[in-house]
Enzyme design. Structure first.
Site, PDB file in Angstrom:
ATOM      1  N   THR A 108       0.864  -1.182   0.000  1.00  0.00           N
ATOM      2  CA  THR A 108       0.000   0.000   0.000  1.00  0.00           C
ATOM      3  C   THR A 108       0.897   1.228   0.000  1.00  0.00           C
ATOM      4  O   THR A 108       1.977   1.198   0.593  1.00  0.00           O
ATOM      5  CB  THR A 108      -0.866  -0.006   1.284  1.00  0.00           C
ATOM      6  N   GLY A 164      -5.718  -4.022   7.553  1.00  0.00           N
ATOM      7  CA  GLY A 164      -6.786  -3.038   7.530  1.00  0.00           C
ATOM      8  C   GLY A 164      -7.879  -3.227   8.554  1.00  0.00           C
ATOM      9  O   GLY A 164      -8.381  -2.258   9.133  1.00  0.00           O
TER      10      GLY A 164
HETATM   11  N1  ASP Z   1      -4.147  -1.539   4.791  1.00  0.00           N
HETATM   12  C1  ASP Z   1      -4.367  -2.219   3.546  1.00  0.00           C
HETATM   13  C2  ASP Z   1      -5.659  -2.962   3.607  1.00  0.00           C
HETATM   14  O1  ASP Z   1      -5.940  -3.570   4.620  1.00  0.00           O
HETATM   15  C3  ASP Z   1      -3.276  -3.164   3.193  1.00  0.00           C
HETATM   16  C4  ASP Z   1      -1.879  -2.672   3.484  1.00  0.00           C
HETATM   17  O2  ASP Z   1      -1.687  -1.566   3.899  1.00  0.00           O
HETATM   18  O3  ASP Z   1      -0.930  -3.443   3.303  1.00  0.00           O
HETATM   19  O4  ASP Z   1      -6.373  -2.986   2.640  1.00  0.00           O
END
Ligand code: ASP
Length: 368
Positions: free
Chosen positions: A233, A287
């Site tokens: 991300t 998340g």
């Molecule tokens: N936070 C993101 C999600 O849960 C994934 C990530 O940050 O790696 O979609």
């Protein structure tokens, strides 16, 4: 003749004086002197102001032993390329929001990160993208979730903020809005990368194995491999010379997600938060836990209500509160005075920071 003598002297003096000044004007610039002076003045004013930018490219079990030299260099170079774009905007007096979105665009366009081009695959082998932005001055925000044809979801999130009366649009509706606003939709095949497809196939294989064994463990729990298939991300937080803060986050979410799962990235207060009174934050991590802990807003709230520093607030949230729930990940943040923190409880987090002096810090693995 006697009357002419002083007059002639005056002319000679005038010519000499002007000749001396001429090269300076040329050296400076070919644009009219008045504009050049204005630029000089702006430069003098701005070089004393504070600004800064910080980015992440995802957190997780990023270990040196699993990394090739060339991949490490590729990540470091892309992080540097991205942050320099935003830094240049800020240096030239651009807004924090401009810096945030343009910096994120660079990472969205790279297959290295789980955002835009490099987004992970869902259970159905699709790419569903989420993004959000927040403006610390107005507390206005914009977000999109589950879009499948948008090359740069962060731009659409910004357009939701600036050109709609809403904060979050999702799926087909968000794409209808995008078309109305002149976005070119891309074919979903744009998001295909072999690396992400292989990750999906691996996760699905493990899932099948688990199901065959009759385990009722949920997909992500107790399985480090599954948990770590969400790397990459991207996010950015910036402070501009006018003292305005902004933050943004863009992601493909988690590999093998289904049922239109939405993570923290497009949730204002969880994945992204900015408030000129405190700080700007972008999150990355598991998340579901970041939503429950309202990570980005909690950091801001701790500063506002408890009067603690950004560093203290971020440490408490990332090292104590999120792990207490069972989650992992990290954040990057900058406060109204330009203090920066890059806090994570995972083995690594792709990250970079640049301050007003132009000093660049790039990191991948655990802090020493
Ligand atoms: N936070 C993101 C999600 O849960 C994934 C990530 O940050 O790696 O979609």
């Amino acid at each position: 003749m006697k009357i002419f003598k002083p007059f002639m002297l005056l002319i000679v003096f005038f010519v000499l004086f002007n000749c001396e000044k001429q090269p300076l004007k040329h050296k400076k610039t070919s644009i009219p002197t008045q504009s050049a002076e204005i630029i000089d003045e702006m430069h003098a004013r701005s070089s004393s102001s504070n600004f800064g930018i910080v980015i992440h490219g995802g957190a997780g079990t990023i270990l040196k032993k699993n990394m090739t030299d060339s991949l490490e260099i590729a990540y470091a170079q892309k992080l540097e390329e991205a942050i320099r774009v935003g830094h240049e905007i800020l240096k030239n007096g651009g807004s924090a929001m401009q810096a945030v979105t343009k910096t994120i665009n660079v990472m969205e366009d790279s297959p290295l990160f789980n955002a835009g081009k490099g987004a992970v695959f869902t259970h159905e082998k699709r790419n569903e993208l989420d993004a959000s932005v927040m403006d610390g001055k107005t507390l206005n925000a914009g977000a999109v979730s589950g879009v499948t044809h948008i090359k740069n979801p962060i731009d659409l999130a910004l357009t939701v903020m600036t050109q709609s009366e809403h904060v979050m649009l999702s799926g087909e509706g968000a794409e209808e809005f995008a078309k109305l606003k002149g976005f070119k939709l891309v074919d979903p095949s744009y998001f295909y990368t072999e690396k992400r497809m292989q990750s999906l196939l691996k996760v699905q294989e493990r899932e099948k194995l688990k199901n065959n064994k009759g385990s009722n463990a949920t997909l992500f729990a107790n399985d480090p491999y599954s948990k770590d298939t969400k790397f990459g991300t991207v996010g950015c937080a910036a402070l501009d010379k006018d003292g305005n803060l902004a933050a943004g986050t863009s992601t493909g979410g988690m590999t093998n997600k289904r049922w239109n799962r939405i993570g923290d990235a497009p949730i204002i207060g969880a994945g992204t938060y900015a408030n000129n009174a405190t700080c700007a934050v972008s999150s990355t991590g598991w998340g579901e836990y970041f939503i429950r802990a309202m990570v980005a807003h909690d950091i801001s709230a701790m500063m506002e209500y408890k009067g603690v520093s950004l560093e203290e607030a971020a440490r408490e949230v990332i090292q104590v509160k999120v792990p207490a729930l069972g989650g992992d990940g990290g954040i990057v943040a900058i406060d109204k005075d330009g203090n920066v923190t890059m806090e994570f409880n995972t083995a690594g987090m792709y990250r970079a920071h640049m301050d007003a002096t132009g000093e660049l810090i790039v990191g991948i693995y655990e802090k020493k």
